[in-house]
Design a protein around this motif. Sequence first.
Motif, mmCIF file in Angstrom:
data_model
loop_
_atom_site.group_PDB
_atom_site.id
_atom_site.type_symbol
_atom_site.label_atom_id
_atom_site.label_comp_id
_atom_site.label_asym_id
_atom_site.label_seq_id
_atom_site.Cartn_x
_atom_site.Cartn_y
_atom_site.Cartn_z
ATOM 1 N N PHE A 152 0.841 -1.204 0.000
ATOM 2 C CA PHE A 152 0.000 0.000 0.000
ATOM 3 C C PHE A 152 0.874 1.251 0.000
ATOM 4 N N GLY A 153 1.963 1.207 0.784
ATOM 5 C CA GLY A 153 2.883 2.345 0.804
ATOM 6 C C GLY A 153 3.576 2.532 -0.525
ATOM 7 N N ALA A 154 3.960 1.418 -1.159
ATOM 8 C CA ALA A 154 4.700 1.478 -2.416
ATOM 9 C C ALA A 154 3.844 1.904 -3.591
ATOM 10 N N ILE A 155 2.541 1.635 -3.516
ATOM 11 C CA ILE A 155 1.660 1.900 -4.668
ATOM 12 C C ILE A 155 0.605 2.964 -4.339
ATOM 13 N N LEU B 234 0.503 7.011 -5.312
ATOM 14 C CA LEU B 234 -0.560 7.572 -6.159
ATOM 15 C C LEU B 234 -1.240 8.761 -5.481
ATOM 16 N N ILE B 235 -1.493 8.634 -4.173
ATOM 17 C CA ILE B 235 -2.099 9.747 -3.423
ATOM 18 C C ILE B 235 -1.202 10.974 -3.481
ATOM 19 N N VAL B 236 0.093 10.756 -3.315
ATOM 20 C CA VAL B 236 1.057 11.864 -3.340
ATOM 21 C C VAL B 236 1.075 12.546 -4.699
ATOM 22 N N PHE B 237 1.042 11.784 -5.774
ATOM 23 C CA PHE B 237 1.034 12.378 -7.109
ATOM 24 C C PHE B 237 -0.191 13.281 -7.296
ATOM 25 N N ILE B 238 -1.332 12.820 -6.792
ATOM 26 C CA ILE B 238 -2.557 13.619 -6.890
ATOM 27 C C ILE B 238 -2.430 14.905 -6.067
ATOM 28 N N PHE C 256 6.711 3.300 0.575
ATOM 29 C CA PHE C 256 6.817 4.568 -0.140
ATOM 30 C C PHE C 256 8.273 4.864 -0.485
ATOM 31 N N ALA C 257 9.161 4.709 0.509
ATOM 32 C CA ALA C 257 10.582 5.006 0.303
ATOM 33 C C ALA C 257 11.195 4.103 -0.759
ATOM 34 N N CYS C 258 10.722 2.857 -0.833
ATOM 35 C CA CYS C 258 11.241 1.922 -1.825
ATOM 36 C C CYS C 258 10.944 2.406 -3.241
#
Length: 223
Positions: free
Chosen positions: A37-40, A44-48, A115-117
């Motif tokens: 969930f962090g990696a994907i 995606l949330i951050v990009f938005i 996320f960091a990965c």
Amino acid sequence: MTLLLAVAPVFTIIIYIYFKDKYEKEPIRLLLANFLFGAIVSVLIVFILYAFTGRLLPITDKFSIWQQFIQAFVVVALAEEFSKYVIVKYYTQPKEAFNEPYDGIIYCVMVSMGFACTENILYVLQGGYQTAILRAFTAVPAHATFGVLMGYYMGKAKFSKNRFQLNIAGLFLATLFHGAYDFFLFINFIPGISIGAFVSLIVAIILSRKAIKRHQENSNFKT
């Protein structure tokens, strides 16, 4: 080889945090779900959020300390930490397996390391092995400490009547340290100021070690 350098520090931290869970290990499936969930999803949330805040709060002067402050704390730090927070808050915290305060730390770190990965792979593919080595000792540990600080309060929140306040405290503290770390890097047009990022990282590491120790001592399964 370069890709291995990108992911190695992530999994080193995951192993470290996993074995710090002394009294009641978490289900591997749930840990993996949080990582993915962090990696994907988090990415995606951050990009938005980047797309929205980037238009709302654009940088018109890269030498403006105020604009770089907003960029660091709001556009980047708040967006990234919020994207991790919502996963733990709405997916993981309600789970039955989330049954001791330390679980807040391990699940927040799993999301952060996911996320960091992804972030690390993207940066390293662009910058090569020098970037991989640098980020192994800076950005990746930084994300881990943000996760620990957030998780400390989210772990407390699960077993408190003040759940909302403690959850928000976790989000706030992670955003504060993330923003400080990025801010000192963003204003690198001031000679020597970047050292502030490393100072904030060292402080975050010290606080993270204390947070881990405190939740270990307060484990519901400690005999």
